[in-house]
Structures are given as structure tokens and as C-alpha cells.
Design an enzyme around this catalytic site. Structure first.
Site, mmCIF file in Angstrom:
data_model
loop_
_atom_site.group_PDB
_atom_site.id
_atom_site.type_symbol
_atom_site.label_atom_id
_atom_site.label_comp_id
_atom_site.label_asym_id
_atom_site.label_seq_id
_atom_site.Cartn_x
_atom_site.Cartn_y
_atom_site.Cartn_z
ATOM 1 N N ASP A 38 -3.118 -0.865 2.118
ATOM 2 C CA ASP A 38 -2.703 -0.163 0.763
ATOM 3 C C ASP A 38 -3.086 1.435 1.096
ATOM 4 O O ASP A 38 -3.944 1.810 1.708
ATOM 5 C CB ASP A 38 -3.561 -0.652 -0.244
ATOM 6 C CG ASP A 38 -3.041 -0.402 -1.769
ATOM 7 O OD1 ASP A 38 -1.872 0.201 -1.779
ATOM 8 O OD2 ASP A 38 -3.786 -0.445 -2.588
ATOM 9 N N ASN A 86 6.956 -6.580 -4.956
ATOM 10 C CA ASN A 86 7.282 -5.171 -4.532
ATOM 11 C C ASN A 86 8.733 -5.017 -4.576
ATOM 12 O O ASN A 86 9.148 -3.813 -4.653
ATOM 13 C CB ASN A 86 6.951 -5.017 -2.983
ATOM 14 C CG ASN A 86 5.254 -4.659 -2.774
ATOM 15 O OD1 ASN A 86 5.008 -5.033 -1.595
ATOM 16 N ND2 ASN A 86 4.463 -4.336 -3.615
#
Length: 262
Positions: A38, A86
Site C-alpha cells: 500500500d 480496484n
């Protein structure tokens, strides 16, 4: 207390951290580490650059980390590259990420093969573009007999989706009469998961400060240890990995029982 649960302070001076990787005890390593990579976008925007620059830098961090795993002779490393959620991102960013996956395989597969890495992709790979699916299939076939690090990449992957697919598979067997419901147990369910060839996750590493699983390997992390860092993924390196591994080696893992050695 939070340091004990989530990891050590990141204020260690540079002189000490420079040798952390050499301090890792190879006899106390996790069998399987999972990484939530991340912070690519935050890293880039913090430097006044486009998010795509952060994703490109993230690929370099992934190569560094895989090389470190190879040096340590880790059994398995699984990374969260692109989740089922996503797809909600801007179309241009999704297109760039898919192109980046393709370029990564094209440029790195020969070296991974030479390093004895076995690469495998998990998730709804069948929903990707024909070209990328072929690259993935070719990469998996090329490295299938390698005996080094089992490198698994989650693309179009979601832990809840994986569980649903596993249950659907079992339900179909019950429906066609080849399986009795009472014979379903945890081992059978595990055999229908994308990660059926891997050991349970021992250590989850998440970068960039957030402290959640984000739908990653829900079943497999049932007894995993967690290590969080504020470092954005593009800045992650073998010394950060060493921090996590050294911290892991001091955890008291009881798996629901008691430590009778104390």
C-alpha cells in the site's frame, strides 16, 4: 502496547538499521509471508508526481523484496497486487496497472526463473485480457518446476470472493452427488482455495499506515501475526523486511492454546 502488537518503533537510527538484514535468524523465519503493498499513490502525490510514477516505483520495491526473500530462502511470499475492488479506480489508472503487470512479467520472468522462483497468480485471472492471461499462463508454466520461493501474486483477487468460489465448488459436488455435506471440513475447504498449495500465512506485512486486511487472504491469515509500517511501499526494502522478520521472531505464537515453555 500498540508497538508490541503491531511492530517496533520506526525511529531506530540509521546506523543500527543498516545491519538488520544480516541479523535475521534464518531458523526463525515464517514459512509464508503476505504483503499488502500500500502507498504507491500517496508516495507519488507526496512528491508532487502522478500516481502512475508511484506504481512504477512500487514494482521496483517488489523486485527488491523478492530478491531479499530469495536471499533468505523464504518458502512462500504472497503479494496483493490488484483487488476485485480496484476496478472502481479511474479507468486510466486501471489500464496503466494492467500494462505494468504485463511489462513486469515480460522484463522479470527470465530472472525469476533463473533465481528458481515459482510464480503463481491467484484471483479471477480468467477475467483479465487475453494477452495478459497468456503471459500469466506462460510464466506459471515456465517456473512450475522451480523449487525456490513460491511467489504468489493476487490479481483481481478478493478474499471474500475466493471463499464464495470455494463454497460454490463444494456445493456443486454436493448437488451432483459426489460429496456428502457432513464430509465437508476445513481441510476440504482449503483444498478449493486459490492458495491450496501453500502453507497458512504466518506473517502479514502492510505498508503505508493502514491497519486492516482489506479483503486479503481472509481464511489463510486466521492465526497470522501482523506487522504494520508507515513506510509507503515504494520505500520498502530489505531492511524494512528485516524489521518485520526480527519482530516476528519474538512473537509468542500460541494458536489458541497456552505456551507451556514459560
Amino acid at each position: 502496547m500498540w508497538k508490541k502488537i503491531f511492530g517496533k518503533s520506526e525511529n531506530a537510527n540509521e546506523e543500527n538499521s543498516a545491519s538488520l538484514f544480516e541479523q535475521v535468524n534464518k531458523d526463525c523465519l515464517p514459512r509464508h509471508i503476505a504483503i499488502i503493498m500500500d502507498g504507491n499513490g500517496r508516495w507519488a502525490t507526496g512528491k508532487g508526481m502522478m500516481r502512475s510514477v508511484g506504481h512504477t516505483a512500487g514494482v521496483k520495491a517488489l523486485k527488491r523484496t523478492l530478491k531479499a526473500a530469495i536471499a533468505l530462502n523464504l518458502e512462500a511470499m504472497t503479494v496483493y497486487a490488484f483487488s476485485t475492488e480496484n476496478w472502481k479506480r479511474p479507468a486510466a489508472e486501471v489500464e496503466f496497472l494492467m500494462k505494468l503487470f504485463s511489462e513486469y512479467l515480460e522484463k522479470e520472468i527470465a530472472e525469476m526463473d533463473s533465481d528458481n522462483v515459482r510464480i503463481k497468480f491467484i484471483g479471477r485471472v480468467d477475467e483479465l485480457s487475453p494477452g495478459l492471461k497468456k503471459q500469466i499462463a506462460d510464466a506459471e508454466q515456465r517456473t512450475a518446476n522451480n523449487t525456490g520461493v513460491k511467489f504468489t501474486v493476487g490479481v483481481n483477487y478478493g478474499g471474500q470472493d475466493e471463499m464464495v468460489r470455494a463454497v460454490q465448488s463444494l456445493a456443486q459436488d454436493v448437488k451432483n452427488g459426489s460429496l456428502e455435506p457432513e464430509n465437508i471440513d476445513s481441510k476440504l475447504l482449503e483444498s478449493r482455495l486459490d492458495t491450496k498449495e501453500l502453507p497458512p500465512v504466518d506473517l502479514v506485512i502492510r505498508t503505508s499506515g493502514d491497519m486492516r486486511l482489506s479483503n486479503f487472504l481472509i481464511w489463510q491469515t486466521a492465526y497470522a501475526e501482523f506487522w504494520f509500517t508507515d513506510t509507503n511501499w515504494p520505500d520498502f526494502d530489505k531492511e524494512k523486511l528485516a524489521e518485520a522478520l526480527l519482530d516476528f521472531s519474538q512473537r509468542d505464537r500460541r494458536f489458541g492454546g497456552l505456551n507451556t515453555k514459560k
